[in-house]
Design a protein around this motif. Structure first.
Motif, PDB file in Angstrom:
ATOM      1  N   LEU A  32      17.148  17.468  14.597  1.00 22.59           N
ATOM      2  CA  LEU A  32      16.969  16.224  13.848  1.00 22.59           C
ATOM      3  C   LEU A  32      15.510  15.790  13.711  1.00 22.59           C
ATOM      4  CD1 LEU A  32      19.952  14.179  15.313  1.00 22.59           C
ATOM      5  CD2 LEU A  32      19.847  15.393  13.128  1.00 22.59           C
ATOM      6  N   LEU A  67      13.900  14.326  10.315  1.00 26.43           N
ATOM      7  CA  LEU A  67      14.950  13.876   9.403  1.00 26.43           C
ATOM      8  C   LEU A  67      14.446  12.665   8.619  1.00 26.43           C
ATOM      9  CD1 LEU A  67      17.887  14.265   8.470  1.00 26.43           C
ATOM     10  CD2 LEU A  67      18.573  12.692  10.295  1.00 26.43           C
ATOM     11  N   LYS A  68      14.475  12.780   7.288  1.00 27.40           N
ATOM     12  CA  LYS A  68      13.914  11.742   6.425  1.00 27.40           C
ATOM     13  C   LYS A  68      14.986  10.899   5.743  1.00 27.40           C
ATOM     14  CE  LYS A  68      11.239  11.492   2.158  1.00 27.40           C
ATOM     15  NZ  LYS A  68      10.540  12.294   1.169  1.00 27.40           N
ATOM     16  N   VAL A 116      19.537  10.850   4.554  1.00 27.26           N
ATOM     17  CA  VAL A 116      20.878  11.448   4.561  1.00 27.26           C
ATOM     18  C   VAL A 116      21.700  10.716   3.520  1.00 27.26           C
ATOM     19  CG1 VAL A 116      21.687   9.961   6.436  1.00 27.26           C
ATOM     20  CG2 VAL A 116      22.845  12.121   6.006  1.00 27.26           C
ATOM     21  N   PHE A 167      21.403  16.327   4.478  1.00 25.67           N
ATOM     22  CA  PHE A 167      20.241  15.931   5.276  1.00 25.67           C
ATOM     23  C   PHE A 167      18.991  16.374   4.525  1.00 25.67           C
ATOM     24  CE2 PHE A 167      22.406  16.357   9.735  1.00 25.67           C
ATOM     25  CZ  PHE A 167      23.145  15.233   9.469  1.00 25.67           C
ATOM     26  N   THR A 168      18.024  15.469   4.382  1.00 25.93           N
ATOM     27  CA  THR A 168      16.729  15.813   3.804  1.00 25.93           C
ATOM     28  C   THR A 168      15.674  15.601   4.881  1.00 25.93           C
ATOM     29  OG1 THR A 168      17.459  15.075   1.619  1.00 25.93           O
ATOM     30  CG2 THR A 168      15.079  15.347   1.944  1.00 25.93           C
ATOM     31  N   PHE A 169      14.852  16.625   5.087  1.00 33.97           N
ATOM     32  CA  PHE A 169      13.816  16.574   6.108  1.00 33.97           C
ATOM     33  C   PHE A 169      12.452  16.343   5.469  1.00 33.97           C
ATOM     34  CE2 PHE A 169      17.387  18.754   7.931  1.00 33.97           C
ATOM     35  CZ  PHE A 169      17.430  18.286   9.229  1.00 33.97           C
ATOM     36  N   LYS A 174      16.599  20.834   2.688  1.00 31.95           N
ATOM     37  CA  LYS A 174      17.861  20.094   2.624  1.00 31.95           C
ATOM     38  C   LYS A 174      18.961  20.934   3.244  1.00 31.95           C
ATOM     39  CE  LYS A 174      16.888  17.249  -1.350  1.00 31.95           C
ATOM     40  NZ  LYS A 174      17.571  16.168  -1.989  1.00 31.95           N
ATOM     41  N   PHE A 233      23.630   8.107  10.883  1.00 35.34           N
ATOM     42  CA  PHE A 233      22.349   8.761  10.649  1.00 35.34           C
ATOM     43  C   PHE A 233      21.375   7.872   9.902  1.00 35.34           C
ATOM     44  CE2 PHE A 233      24.700  12.760  11.584  1.00 35.34           C
ATOM     45  CZ  PHE A 233      23.902  13.182  12.627  1.00 35.34           C
ATOM     46  N   ILE A 291      17.711   7.206  11.450  1.00 36.63           N
ATOM     47  CA  ILE A 291      16.452   7.365  10.718  1.00 36.63           C
ATOM     48  C   ILE A 291      15.632   6.081  10.769  1.00 36.63           C
ATOM     49  CG2 ILE A 291      15.445   7.709   8.415  1.00 36.63           C
ATOM     50  CD1 ILE A 291      17.935   9.498   7.842  1.00 36.63           C
TER      51      ILE A 291
END
Length: 94
Positions: free
Chosen positions: A46, A49-50, A52, A62-64, A69, A85, A89
Protein backbone atom coordinates in the motif's frame (compact mmCIF):
# COMPACT_ATOMS: atom_id res chain seq x y z
CA UNK A 1 4.53 -13.30 9.50
CA UNK A 2 1.94 -10.74 10.61
CA UNK A 3 1.98 -9.71 14.27
CA UNK A 4 -1.29 -8.76 15.95
CA UNK A 5 0.09 -5.28 16.65
CA UNK A 6 0.57 -4.72 12.87
CA UNK A 7 -3.11 -5.29 11.98
CA UNK A 8 -5.18 -2.20 11.14
CA UNK A 9 -8.35 -4.00 9.97
CA UNK A 10 -9.58 -7.47 9.14
CA UNK A 11 -12.68 -9.27 7.87
CA UNK A 12 -13.39 -12.97 7.70
CA UNK A 13 -16.03 -13.90 5.09
CA UNK A 14 -16.48 -17.31 6.65
CA UNK A 15 -18.04 -15.63 9.67
CA UNK A 16 -20.54 -13.86 7.40
CA UNK A 17 -21.44 -17.10 5.61
CA UNK A 18 -20.96 -15.36 2.26
CA UNK A 19 -17.62 -16.76 1.18
CA UNK A 20 -14.37 -18.33 2.26
CA UNK A 21 -11.92 -15.43 2.13
CA UNK A 22 -10.17 -13.45 4.80
CA UNK A 23 -8.94 -9.88 4.47
CA UNK A 24 -6.18 -8.35 6.60
CA UNK A 25 -4.83 -4.80 6.35
CA UNK A 26 -1.61 -3.72 8.01
CA UNK A 27 -0.04 -0.27 7.93
CA UNK A 28 1.67 -0.97 4.61
CA UNK A 29 0.03 -4.07 3.07
CA UNK A 30 -3.32 -5.58 2.14
CA UNK A 31 -3.67 -9.37 2.20
CA UNK A 32 -6.50 -11.61 1.07
CA UNK A 33 -6.55 -15.38 1.09
CA UNK A 34 -9.24 -17.74 -0.08
CA UNK A 35 -10.08 -21.42 -0.26
CA UNK A 36 -13.01 -21.18 -2.67
CA UNK A 37 -12.48 -22.08 -6.35
CA UNK A 38 -13.27 -18.49 -7.37
CA UNK A 39 -11.13 -16.82 -4.68
CA UNK A 40 -8.32 -14.52 -5.64
CA UNK A 41 -5.35 -14.04 -3.38
CA UNK A 42 -3.87 -10.56 -2.95
CA UNK A 43 -0.70 -9.30 -1.35
CA UNK A 44 -0.66 -5.60 -2.16
CA UNK A 45 1.97 -3.12 -1.00
CA UNK A 46 0.00 0.00 0.00
CA UNK A 47 2.99 2.36 0.05
CA UNK A 48 2.35 5.14 -2.45
CA UNK A 49 -1.40 4.48 -2.70
CA UNK A 50 -2.87 7.66 -4.19
CA UNK A 51 -6.50 6.87 -5.02
CA UNK A 52 -9.06 4.05 -5.09
CA UNK A 53 -12.35 3.87 -6.97
CA UNK A 54 -15.05 1.37 -7.96
CA UNK A 55 -14.68 0.39 -11.61
CA UNK A 56 -17.83 -1.72 -11.36
CA UNK A 57 -19.92 -2.63 -8.34
CA UNK A 58 -17.54 -5.47 -7.47
CA UNK A 59 -14.11 -4.16 -8.49
CA UNK A 60 -11.75 -1.62 -6.96
CA UNK A 61 -9.02 0.14 -8.91
CA UNK A 62 -5.97 1.17 -6.87
CA UNK A 63 -3.92 4.04 -8.33
CA UNK A 64 -0.42 4.57 -6.99
CA UNK A 65 1.74 7.72 -7.06
CA UNK A 66 3.94 6.01 -9.67
CA UNK A 67 0.94 5.90 -12.05
CA UNK A 68 0.56 2.11 -11.72
CA UNK A 69 -3.03 0.84 -11.48
CA UNK A 70 -4.33 -2.45 -10.10
CA UNK A 71 -7.89 -3.67 -10.69
CA UNK A 72 -9.01 -6.03 -7.93
CA UNK A 73 -12.20 -8.09 -7.63
CA UNK A 74 -13.86 -7.62 -4.24
CA UNK A 75 -17.35 -9.07 -4.76
CA UNK A 76 -19.93 -7.74 -2.29
CA UNK A 77 -17.28 -6.05 -0.15
CA UNK A 78 -16.15 -3.48 -2.75
CA UNK A 79 -18.22 -0.60 -1.25
CA UNK A 80 -16.93 -1.38 2.28
CA UNK A 81 -13.31 -1.45 1.17
CA UNK A 82 -13.76 1.68 -0.99
CA UNK A 83 -14.73 3.64 2.14
CA UNK A 84 -11.95 2.00 4.15
CA UNK A 85 -9.21 2.74 1.60
CA UNK A 86 -10.45 6.30 1.02
CA UNK A 87 -10.00 6.92 4.76
CA UNK A 88 -6.66 5.08 4.67
CA UNK A 89 -5.41 7.45 1.94
CA UNK A 90 -6.73 10.50 3.80
CA UNK A 91 -4.60 9.70 6.84
CA UNK A 92 -1.08 11.14 6.69
CA UNK A 93 1.51 8.55 5.69
CA UNK A 94 3.86 7.92 8.57
Amino acid sequence: KIKATDIVAMMDDTMLGSGKSGFVVTKDRFFSGGTDIFSTNFDIDLKGLKDVECSRKDHLVFTFKSGEKQDLFFSIHAPYFLVFFKSYIAEPNK
